[in-house]
Design an enzyme around this catalytic site. Structure first.
Site, PDB file in Angstrom:
ATOM      1  N   SER A 123       0.824  -1.192   0.000  1.00 46.10           N
ATOM      2  CA  SER A 123       0.000   0.000   0.000  1.00 46.10           C
ATOM      3  C   SER A 123       0.865   1.252   0.000  1.00 46.10           C
ATOM      4  CB  SER A 123      -0.963  -0.060   1.192  1.00 46.10           C
ATOM      5  OG  SER A 123      -2.071   0.760   0.980  1.00 46.10           O
TER       6      SER A 123
ATOM      7  N   ASP B 289      -9.362  -4.394  -6.096  1.00 47.00           N
ATOM      8  CA  ASP B 289      -8.890  -3.634  -4.927  1.00 47.00           C
ATOM      9  C   ASP B 289      -9.683  -2.335  -4.800  1.00 47.00           C
ATOM     10  OD1 ASP B 289      -7.426  -2.048  -3.082  1.00 47.00           O
ATOM     11  OD2 ASP B 289      -5.603  -3.156  -3.546  1.00 47.00           O
TER      12      ASP B 289
ATOM     13  N   HIS C 190      -8.214  -5.336  -0.783  1.00 45.71           N
ATOM     14  CA  HIS C 190      -7.020  -4.588  -0.396  1.00 45.71           C
ATOM     15  C   HIS C 190      -6.341  -5.287   0.766  1.00 45.71           C
ATOM     16  CE1 HIS C 190      -4.405  -1.099  -0.447  1.00 45.71           C
ATOM     17  NE2 HIS C 190      -4.506  -1.016   0.873  1.00 45.71           N
TER      18      HIS C 190
END
Length: 436
Positions: free
Chosen positions: A227, A355, A384
């Site tokens: 991320s 995602d 995610h």
């Protein structure tokens, strides 16, 4: 920096001491086994001979059609990953069918391996500090030249997060030395100056890599980021280009284009993640609010202290700290999508097509395709930081962990074939170079 949102675990729970073990809620073993079998194409028993034959065959098989795979390094890296990619991606029944359910389930119910860590606080050149968490006892257990892996968690994440712990545990079981890089204020890392970290700031990662490579000069060093950590890592690779000391890297759930990610982050169910992450940012900020007292300038401290969204927090504090005129300017100037074309280090990017935080439309496919050092793997599901699939689903390691290990172990094997000489003092594998 929506773009790099961490899992809800790191958003809503206080980070825990390194030696604490979380106990996930469990389903009956018989039910889990049944669900695993129902998601497979076949469940026939195999003899040892059959198993060996299939393993060899998988090494020669092309990737399964359930994946999107592209990149200038496809022909070079793909054979080393065929053990995982030749098999179809099967999301775990029910939990893996909806991107939000998968994201939340992985965050709250994934197990957290119990590993005792030793913390080192590293003072940075600007007077700040970051926390490096090493596995306790590894200096006695491992040789100085053991391959070394740096882990970069997502926004507000740290060494207590489940996806970090699982990767750490897997790499350690393979004989790797592992260290978790907890950014300023994350994972209970101290904050000593009126500045946190951001998607744009690369000073801390440069100092961490320099410290680690200096401490273990004979080891090959790799990095894995998730991320926001992935966005920072790819930007670092691009800016360092030919001078990057890392031997390889993996980016997971990278938002890449932060402008696109910000647009999606404020829509529909994503607002839930936005509010949760904003709450986590407020908590970190309010612990250190006295550092920002009477700071003046363009800072809007009340807005940051009471931010209801990540965008408000970034507008009140982050973009000012790092010299951006507006929050949109900050997002545009901090996107790692612009860095991919400059990467000269072997890089594997793993994304999920569904995602909700790192939109697939933000992936810089063309630049990855044209860069002979990059490979992209997109799974059809995953959410995610979810990827509830594979043999360890639903509570074990993410589906991506074996793929990551196969990649970095392949690179480490190639490094071992490249002895250090006067002409090649670092013993690095020769990379394809791009004119930039």
């Amino acid at each position: 920096m929506v773009l790099a949102v961490a899992t809800p675990t790191s958003l809503t729970f206080p980070l825990v001491a390194a030696s604490i073990q979380y106990a996930p809620r469990t389903l009956p073993n018989a039910l889990i086994t049944s669900l695993h079998l129902s998601s497979s194409s076949s469940a026939k028993p195999m003899s040892a001979t059959t198993t060996a034959t299939i393993t060899v065959t998988n090494l020669q098989q092309p990737p399964h059609s359930s994946f999107e795979i592209l990149g200038g390094a496809r022909d070079k890296f793909l054979p080393a990953l065929s053990h995982v990619l030749s098999r179809p991606y099967h999301p775990f029944p029910f939990l893996g069918w909806n991107r939000h359910l998968e994201t939340i389930s992985a965050s709250f119910y994934r197990s957290i391996p119990e590993i005792r860590l030793r913390r080192q606080c590293l003072r940075t050149q600007d007077g700040g500090a970051v926390a490096l968490d090493w596995v306790s006892g590894d200096d006695r257990r491992l040789p100085p030249d053991a391959p070394l892996l740096i882990l970069l968690p997502g926004l507000t994440g740290g060494s207590g997060d489940s996806y970090v712990r699982h990767m750490l545990s897997r790499a350690r079981s393979k004989g790797w030395r592992v260290v978790v890089f907890n950014s300023r204020g994350c994972g209970d890392s101290p904050v000593t100056t009126p500045q946190f970290y951001s998607a744009s700031f690369l000073g801390d990662i440069r100092e961490v890599v320099a410290h680690v490579t200096g401490r273990y000069p004979t080891a090959n060093v790799y990095a894995v980021g998730w991320s926001l950590g992935a966005n920072i890592l790819v930007r670092y690779l691009g800016q360092e280009a030919y001078n990057c000391p890392l031997s390889g890297a993996v980016s997971l759930c990278n938002p890449f284009n932060l402008v696109v990610a910000d647009e999606d982050f404020r829509k529909g169910f994503n607002i839930v993640y936005d509010k949760a992450l904003a709450k986590s940012l407020r908590t970190i900020f309010n612990k250190h609010a006295l550092l920002f007292e009477d700071i003046g300038g363009e800072y809007n401290i009340p807005m940051a202290a009471n931010a209801k969204s990540v965008r408000e927090f970034d507008d009140g504090l982050t973009r000012v700290s790092f010299g951006f005129k507006s929050v949109d300017d900050y997002y545009s100037g901090s996107s790692s999508s612009d860095s991919v074309k400059h990467v000269q280090t072997p890089l594997l990017c793993i994304q999920a097509a569904n995602d909700p935080i790192a939109p697939a439309r933000g992936i810089p496919r063309e630049d990855i395709q044209e860069n002979p050092n990059c490979l992209l793997v997109v799974t059809p599901k995953g959410g995610h930081l979810g990827w509830i699939a594979g043999d360890e689903a639903p509570f074990g390691a993410p589906w991506t962990d074996p793929l990551v290990m196969d990649f970095i172990q392949y690179l480490e094997t190639e490094e071992a074939k490249c002895p250090k000489t006067n002409a090649n003092p670092d013993g690095k594998v020769a990379l394809h170079h791009l004119e930039v």
